[in-house]
Motif scaffolding. Sequence first.
Motif, PDB file in Angstrom:
ATOM      1  N   UNK A  18       5.854  -6.775  29.197  1.00  0.00           N
ATOM      2  CA  UNK A  18       4.938  -5.610  28.163  1.00  0.00           C
ATOM      3  C   UNK A  18       3.274  -5.341  28.140  1.00  0.00           C
ATOM      4  N   UNK A  19       2.547  -5.848  29.657  1.00  0.00           N
ATOM      5  CA  UNK A  19       1.587  -5.798  30.379  1.00  0.00           C
ATOM      6  C   UNK A  19       1.608  -5.155  31.755  1.00  0.00           C
ATOM      7  N   UNK A  20       2.583  -4.543  32.024  1.00  0.00           N
ATOM      8  CA  UNK A  20       2.969  -3.121  33.132  1.00  0.00           C
ATOM      9  C   UNK A  20       1.624  -4.033  34.468  1.00  0.00           C
ATOM     10  N   UNK A  21       1.960  -4.975  34.553  1.00  0.00           N
ATOM     11  CA  UNK A  21       0.813  -5.146  35.859  1.00  0.00           C
ATOM     12  C   UNK A  21       1.560  -6.097  37.268  1.00  0.00           C
ATOM     13  N   UNK A  22       1.067  -5.630  37.763  1.00  0.00           N
ATOM     14  CA  UNK A  22       1.644  -6.402  39.207  1.00  0.00           C
ATOM     15  C   UNK A  22       1.998  -8.085  39.182  1.00  0.00           C
ATOM     16  N   UNK A  23       0.416  -8.461  39.057  1.00  0.00           N
ATOM     17  CA  UNK A  23       1.093 -10.345  38.398  1.00  0.00           C
ATOM     18  C   UNK A  23       0.986 -10.345  37.230  1.00  0.00           C
ATOM     19  N   UNK A  24       1.828 -11.755  37.086  1.00  0.00           N
ATOM     20  CA  UNK A  24       1.029 -11.760  35.719  1.00  0.00           C
ATOM     21  C   UNK A  24       0.471 -12.170  34.711  1.00  0.00           C
ATOM     22  N   UNK A  25       0.493 -11.783  34.418  1.00  0.00           N
ATOM     23  CA  UNK A  25      -0.945 -11.035  33.061  1.00  0.00           C
ATOM     24  C   UNK A  25      -1.665 -12.140  32.644  1.00  0.00           C
ATOM     25  N   UNK A  26      -1.527 -13.201  33.153  1.00  0.00           N
ATOM     26  CA  UNK A  26      -1.899 -15.072  32.724  1.00  0.00           C
ATOM     27  C   UNK A  26      -2.975 -14.888  34.519  1.00  0.00           C
ATOM     28  N   UNK A  27      -2.930 -14.542  34.898  1.00  0.00           N
ATOM     29  CA  UNK A  27      -3.612 -14.485  36.462  1.00  0.00           C
ATOM     30  C   UNK A  27      -4.813 -13.546  36.337  1.00  0.00           C
ATOM     31  N   UNK A 115      -6.062 -16.018  24.916  1.00  0.00           N
ATOM     32  CA  UNK A 115      -7.325 -17.031  26.047  1.00  0.00           C
ATOM     33  C   UNK A 115      -8.480 -17.120  25.043  1.00  0.00           C
ATOM     34  N   UNK A 116      -8.583 -16.827  23.500  1.00  0.00           N
ATOM     35  CA  UNK A 116      -9.919 -16.934  22.979  1.00  0.00           C
ATOM     36  C   UNK A 116      -9.565 -17.846  21.848  1.00  0.00           C
ATOM     37  N   UNK A 117      -8.541 -18.668  21.975  1.00  0.00           N
ATOM     38  CA  UNK A 117      -8.440 -19.924  21.017  1.00  0.00           C
ATOM     39  C   UNK A 117      -9.967 -20.450  20.919  1.00  0.00           C
ATOM     40  N   UNK A 118     -10.533 -21.307  19.835  1.00  0.00           N
ATOM     41  CA  UNK A 118     -11.821 -21.675  20.256  1.00  0.00           C
ATOM     42  C   UNK A 118     -11.468 -23.047  19.622  1.00  0.00           C
ATOM     43  N   UNK A 119     -12.602 -23.892  19.547  1.00  0.00           N
ATOM     44  CA  UNK A 119     -12.854 -25.016  19.460  1.00  0.00           C
ATOM     45  C   UNK A 119     -13.018 -25.426  17.560  1.00  0.00           C
ATOM     46  N   UNK A 120     -13.090 -24.770  17.338  1.00  0.00           N
ATOM     47  CA  UNK A 120     -12.886 -24.372  15.306  1.00  0.00           C
ATOM     48  C   UNK A 120     -11.745 -24.296  15.577  1.00  0.00           C
ATOM     49  N   UNK A 218      -3.092 -12.829  20.486  1.00  0.00           N
ATOM     50  CA  UNK A 218      -2.438 -12.197  22.391  1.00  0.00           C
ATOM     51  C   UNK A 218      -2.520 -11.139  22.494  1.00  0.00           C
ATOM     52  N   UNK A 219      -2.668 -11.603  24.328  1.00  0.00           N
ATOM     53  CA  UNK A 219      -3.091 -10.537  25.124  1.00  0.00           C
ATOM     54  C   UNK A 219      -0.919 -10.040  26.041  1.00  0.00           C
ATOM     55  N   UNK A 220      -1.583  -9.001  25.689  1.00  0.00           N
ATOM     56  CA  UNK A 220      -0.017  -8.551  25.581  1.00  0.00           C
ATOM     57  C   UNK A 220       0.099  -7.720  26.581  1.00  0.00           C
ATOM     58  N   UNK A 221      -0.650  -6.644  25.963  1.00  0.00           N
ATOM     59  CA  UNK A 221      -0.123  -4.629  26.565  1.00  0.00           C
ATOM     60  C   UNK A 221      -1.739  -4.351  27.273  1.00  0.00           C
ATOM     61  N   UNK A 222      -1.968  -3.331  27.804  1.00  0.00           N
ATOM     62  CA  UNK A 222      -3.370  -3.119  28.898  1.00  0.00           C
ATOM     63  C   UNK A 222      -4.067  -3.013  27.943  1.00  0.00           C
ATOM     64  N   UNK A 223      -4.184  -2.112  26.333  1.00  0.00           N
ATOM     65  CA  UNK A 223      -5.389  -2.212  25.456  1.00  0.00           C
ATOM     66  C   UNK A 223      -5.837  -3.518  25.398  1.00  0.00           C
ATOM     67  N   UNK A 224      -5.306  -4.267  25.310  1.00  0.00           N
ATOM     68  CA  UNK A 224      -5.628  -6.002  24.992  1.00  0.00           C
ATOM     69  C   UNK A 224      -6.967  -5.925  25.702  1.00  0.00           C
TER      70      UNK A 224
END
Length: 234
Positions: A18-27, A115-120, A218-224
Amino acid sequence: MNKKSNIAIVLAAGKGSRMKSEIEKQFLVLGGKPLLYYSLKTFEESEIIDQVIVVTNADRITYVKEEIVEKYHLNKVRAVIKGGKERYLSVWEGLQYLDNQKEKGNVFIHDSARALVSEEILERAYQGVKEFKACAVGMPTKDTVKIVNDQGFVEHTPKRSLVWNVQTPQVFTMDIAYEAYKRLIKEKVEEVTDDAMVVETMLKLPIKLIEGSYENFKITTPEDLIMAENLLKK
Ligand code: CTP
Ligand code: MG
């Protein structure tokens, strides 16, 4: 000391279609670092988490080890292992690895796309698993939710205060997580979208929902990416 260990399984074996990028979104690089780095860094610095297992694509294992784990000194990462075709299969790889290592304690299953999980959040989730054995973080929905029929007509509108969007980490005792996934695989059930659902359906155990945060999306689509980049600057 009788502190049981808290182990994170960080999932990074998706394709990110759904990110529609060349590389996997986690990278994808955000703020100069690959997205996967950010949740690993939070676990690294956490008072709660003892060790981390990263599950990734087979052809990315070396990259993750060298360019993320070693480069940023993420010393809690015990293993980088290959994932499966679906998210639940990647989780199962992680759980089998931990079972082979005879690990007990609690398992924090986390999407690297959050990516924005926190210690709290980790602290609240840890309290949750200590008290309830099975919990997931989430937030009450901001939008009204409609349940529709196959033709797209509204069938009913659940009371908004009772509808939550579920996030990760989802946290269970090792025994519960392993047993639930073992049954799932044995019974070849495939339509599962989160870990709580596996525990709900396979073991019929109650799952406590714990407050996450709206930033833990969850970072899923380009606007995220735009939103995540801004939040990561803070
Ligand atoms: N994931 C995984 N193994 C898979 C599929 C997903 O480890 N076979 C991970 C992803 O890397 C992500 C998390 O599970 O961090 C949540 O999944 P999702 O946001 O759906 O990521 P993708 O499946 O990669 O994206 P998409 O569904 O858009 O293809
Ligand atoms: Mg997916």
